[in-house]
Design a protein around this motif. Structure first.
Motif, short mmCIF file in Angstrom:
data_model
loop_
_atom_site.label_atom_id
_atom_site.label_comp_id
_atom_site.label_asym_id
_atom_site.label_seq_id
_atom_site.Cartn_x
_atom_site.Cartn_y
_atom_site.Cartn_z
N MET A 61 10.84 -6.65 -3.64
CA MET A 61 10.47 -6.68 -2.23
C MET A 61 9.90 -5.31 -1.86
SD MET A 61 12.85 -7.59 1.12
CE MET A 61 13.52 -9.03 0.33
N ASN A 62 8.74 -5.29 -1.22
CA ASN A 62 8.12 -4.03 -0.83
C ASN A 62 8.70 -3.53 0.50
OD1 ASN A 62 6.44 -5.06 1.45
ND2 ASN A 62 5.50 -6.27 -0.17
N GLU A 63 8.34 -2.30 0.84
CA GLU A 63 8.90 -1.66 2.04
C GLU A 63 8.49 -2.37 3.33
OE1 GLU A 63 11.23 0.78 2.13
OE2 GLU A 63 11.22 0.49 -0.04
N GLN A 64 7.26 -2.84 3.38
CA GLN A 64 6.78 -3.54 4.58
C GLN A 64 7.58 -4.83 4.79
OE1 GLN A 64 2.72 -5.35 4.71
NE2 GLN A 64 2.31 -3.67 6.14
N GLU A 65 7.76 -5.57 3.73
CA GLU A 65 8.52 -6.82 3.81
C GLU A 65 9.97 -6.55 4.21
OE1 GLU A 65 9.28 -10.81 1.08
OE2 GLU A 65 8.46 -9.02 0.14
N LYS A 66 10.57 -5.52 3.62
CA LYS A 66 11.96 -5.15 3.97
C LYS A 66 12.08 -4.82 5.44
CE LYS A 66 13.31 -3.01 -0.34
NZ LYS A 66 13.64 -1.74 -0.98
N ALA A 67 11.16 -4.01 5.95
CA ALA A 67 11.22 -3.59 7.35
C ALA A 67 11.14 -4.79 8.29
CB ALA A 67 10.08 -2.61 7.65
N ILE A 68 10.26 -5.73 7.98
CA ILE A 68 10.12 -6.91 8.83
C ILE A 68 11.36 -7.77 8.76
CG2 ILE A 68 8.81 -9.04 9.20
CD1 ILE A 68 6.32 -7.42 8.18
N LYS A 69 11.89 -7.97 7.57
CA LYS A 69 13.09 -8.82 7.42
C LYS A 69 14.30 -8.20 8.12
CE LYS A 69 11.65 -11.43 3.48
NZ LYS A 69 12.18 -12.60 2.88
N VAL A 70 14.43 -6.89 8.07
CA VAL A 70 15.53 -6.22 8.78
C VAL A 70 15.36 -6.39 10.28
CG1 VAL A 70 16.53 -3.96 9.33
CG2 VAL A 70 16.10 -4.58 6.95
N ALA A 71 14.14 -6.20 10.77
CA ALA A 71 13.88 -6.35 12.21
C ALA A 71 14.15 -7.78 12.66
CB ALA A 71 12.44 -5.96 12.53
N LEU A 72 13.74 -8.76 11.86
CA LEU A 72 14.01 -10.16 12.20
C LEU A 72 15.50 -10.45 12.25
CD1 LEU A 72 11.25 -11.96 10.10
CD2 LEU A 72 11.44 -11.96 12.59
N ALA A 73 16.23 -9.93 11.28
CA ALA A 73 17.68 -10.14 11.24
C ALA A 73 18.35 -9.49 12.45
CB ALA A 73 18.27 -9.60 9.94
N THR A 74 17.89 -8.30 12.80
CA THR A 74 18.44 -7.58 13.95
C THR A 74 18.26 -8.38 15.24
OG1 THR A 74 17.99 -5.45 12.91
CG2 THR A 74 18.28 -5.44 15.30
N CYS A 75 17.12 -9.04 15.36
CA CYS A 75 16.81 -9.82 16.56
C CYS A 75 17.21 -11.28 16.45
CB CYS A 75 15.31 -9.73 16.85
SG CYS A 75 14.77 -8.08 17.25
N ASP A 76 17.79 -11.65 15.32
CA ASP A 76 18.20 -13.03 15.07
C ASP A 76 17.02 -14.00 15.27
OD1 ASP A 76 20.06 -14.94 14.24
OD2 ASP A 76 20.63 -15.42 16.31
N LYS A 77 15.88 -13.65 14.68
CA LYS A 77 14.67 -14.47 14.77
C LYS A 77 14.23 -14.86 13.37
CE LYS A 77 14.17 -13.97 19.23
NZ LYS A 77 14.37 -15.04 20.15
N SER A 78 13.48 -15.95 13.26
CA SER A 78 13.00 -16.41 11.96
C SER A 78 11.57 -15.93 11.73
CB SER A 78 13.04 -17.93 11.89
OG SER A 78 12.05 -18.48 12.75
N ARG A 94 2.38 -9.29 -0.13
CA ARG A 94 1.33 -8.43 -0.69
C ARG A 94 1.28 -7.06 -0.01
NH1 ARG A 94 -3.73 -12.63 -0.99
NH2 ARG A 94 -2.88 -13.95 -2.63
N ALA A 95 2.10 -6.86 1.01
CA ALA A 95 2.09 -5.63 1.81
C ALA A 95 0.69 -5.37 2.36
CB ALA A 95 2.60 -4.44 1.00
N SER A 96 0.05 -6.44 2.85
CA SER A 96 -1.32 -6.30 3.33
C SER A 96 -1.44 -6.40 4.85
CB SER A 96 -2.22 -7.35 2.66
OG SER A 96 -1.83 -8.65 3.02
N LEU A 97 -0.33 -6.24 5.55
CA LEU A 97 -0.38 -6.23 7.01
C LEU A 97 -0.89 -4.86 7.46
CD1 LEU A 97 2.99 -8.01 7.63
CD2 LEU A 97 0.78 -8.88 8.36
N LYS A 98 -1.83 -4.86 8.36
CA LYS A 98 -2.39 -3.61 8.88
C LYS A 98 -1.44 -3.01 9.91
CE LYS A 98 -7.14 -4.80 8.14
NZ LYS A 98 -7.61 -5.85 7.56
N ASP A 99 -1.71 -1.76 10.25
CA ASP A 99 -0.88 -1.08 11.25
C ASP A 99 -0.89 -1.85 12.57
OD1 ASP A 99 0.81 1.25 11.69
OD2 ASP A 99 -0.71 1.84 13.16
N ALA A 100 -2.04 -2.40 12.95
CA ALA A 100 -2.13 -3.18 14.19
C ALA A 100 -1.24 -4.42 14.12
CB ALA A 100 -3.57 -3.59 14.46
N ASP A 101 -1.16 -5.05 12.94
CA ASP A 101 -0.28 -6.20 12.76
C ASP A 101 1.18 -5.79 12.94
OD1 ASP A 101 -2.38 -8.01 12.03
OD2 ASP A 101 -2.32 -7.22 9.97
#
Length: 66
Positions: A1-18, A39-46
């Motif tokens: 799991m890459n850093e971008q994916e980890k960050a999003i999954k942690v944020a989702l878990a924190t907010c209890d969202k899917s 793929r860690a291809s989300l841009k900064d704007a995303d």
């Protein structure tokens, strides 16, 4: 799991969202969001849009090594 994916999954878990909920909020299909996360291809704007949808703030910064 890459850093971008980890960050999003942690944020989702924190907010209890899917990931499916998030995709809908930012105007992506769940499949597209999942592929771009893996793929860690989300841009900064995303990432800012994701943070906004979750009621958070996204900060990407360079930090000098000691």
């Amino acid at each position: 799991m890459n850093e971008q994916e980890k960050a999003i999954k942690v944020a989702l878990a924190t907010c209890d969202k899917s990931q499916r909920w998030l995709a809908k909020q930012i105007g992506m299909t769940p499949q597209n969001l999942n592929m771009r996360m893996k793929r860690a291809s989300l841009k900064d704007a995303d990432m800012h849009n994701i943070a906004e949808a979750l009621g958070m703030e996204w900060k990407a910064e360079f930090i000098e090594k000691e």
